[in-house]
Design an enzyme around this catalytic site. Structure first.
Site, PDB file in Angstrom:
ATOM      1  N   LYS A  49       0.825  -1.264  -0.027  1.00  0.00           N
ATOM      2  CA  LYS A  49       0.086   0.036  -0.027  1.00  0.00           C
ATOM      3  C   LYS A  49       0.902   1.163   0.036  1.00  0.00           C
ATOM      4  CE  LYS A  49      -4.213  -1.773   2.081  1.00  0.00           C
ATOM      5  NZ  LYS A  49      -5.258  -1.628   3.269  1.00  0.00           N
ATOM      6  N   ALA A  69      -1.187   1.218   6.394  1.00  0.00           N
ATOM      7  CA  ALA A  69      -1.299   0.320   7.632  1.00  0.00           C
ATOM      8  C   ALA A  69      -2.433  -0.398   6.935  1.00  0.00           C
ATOM      9  CB  ALA A  69      -1.647   1.258   8.945  1.00  0.00           C
ATOM     10  N   ASP A  70      -2.433  -1.775   7.371  1.00  0.00           N
ATOM     11  CA  ASP A  70      -3.542  -2.587   7.394  1.00  0.00           C
ATOM     12  C   ASP A  70      -3.670  -3.387   8.788  1.00  0.00           C
ATOM     13  OD1 ASP A  70      -5.255  -3.578   4.731  1.00  0.00           O
ATOM     14  OD2 ASP A  70      -4.859  -5.384   6.092  1.00  0.00           O
ATOM     15  N   THR A  71      -5.108  -3.592   9.031  1.00  0.00           N
ATOM     16  CA  THR A  71      -5.304  -4.532  10.423  1.00  0.00           C
ATOM     17  C   THR A  71      -6.238  -5.738   9.762  1.00  0.00           C
ATOM     18  OG1 THR A  71      -5.265  -2.313  11.722  1.00  0.00           O
ATOM     19  CG2 THR A  71      -6.249  -4.261  12.482  1.00  0.00           C
TER      20      THR A  71
END
Length: 205
Positions: A49, A69-71
């Site tokens: 990303k 960010a990715d969660t």
């Protein structure tokens, strides 16, 4: 700062730290690779990303800091729970989480562009994992939570910072990581990167 994420929660957390944000979400294939573990998977997504947004408009990123960010929410057997597609999917996820412990991992990638020097001068990525335990949920608990509308845009079908707090028995780790960004660790990483650059003040916001 450029935020390569459409998450309003991440934007709010970074804004509270004093950053002026430009939101530039990335458009990548988020499919999980075969044999890829959940922690490896979410860190790769954050890196991809960040790089997608950076490469999409190098001129816009010139001299700036970019955070992606990715969660993900994942179960002890390694299965991940994304955002529910509908009420039945959300209901199924909540039943899976009922009375159990699960993991929430956020992958973060930070890029600092050194323009007018030669492009990206600093890059780092990391993950943060928090363990979350749910109370045992009755059907009535689940239907009440679905009625709030809150589960439908959140990984794992719950938001710990909202009405979903009533489902959570306890956590082990960073609360804000479950919200969507481990802010304290991000700030420390930014400080480390700033210190490592010869003229860091030029690239801070």
């Amino acid at each position: 700062m450029i935020l390569a994420s459409a998450s309003p929660r991440r934007a709010e957390l970074l804004s509270e730290e004093g950053f002026q944000l430009d939101i530039r979400p990335a458009n990548i294939d988020e499919s999980r690779h075969r044999e890829e573990g959940p922690v490896e998977y979410v860190e790769r997504l954050a890196r991809e990303k960040a790089k997608w947004t950076y490469e999409a408009d190098r001129a816009f990123a010139a001299g700036r800091t970019l955070v992606a960010a990715d969660t993900i929410v994942w179960l002890p057997d390694g299965r991940t729970l994304g955002k529910p597609t509908d009420a039945d999917d959300a209901r199924h996820m909540l039943r899976e989480l009922s009375g159990t412990k699960h993991h929430v991992t956020t992958g973060v990638c930070i890029l600092i562009d050194g323009s007018p020097m030669a492009g990206c001068v600093a890059e780092t990525s990391f993950t943060e994992t928090t363990d979350v335990e749910f109370y045992t949920l009755t059907d009535a608990d689940i239907e009440w939570y679905l009625s709030t509308g809150e589960p439908f845009d959140k990984a794992g079908a719950y938001g710990i910072q909202g009405r979903g707090r009533r489902l959570v028995k306890g956590i082990d780790g960073d609360f804000y990581n479950v919200v969507g960004l481990p802010v304290a660790r991000v700030m420390r990483k930014l400080d480390e990167m700033k210190t490592s650059l010869a003229s860091p003040s030029s690239y801070w916001f």
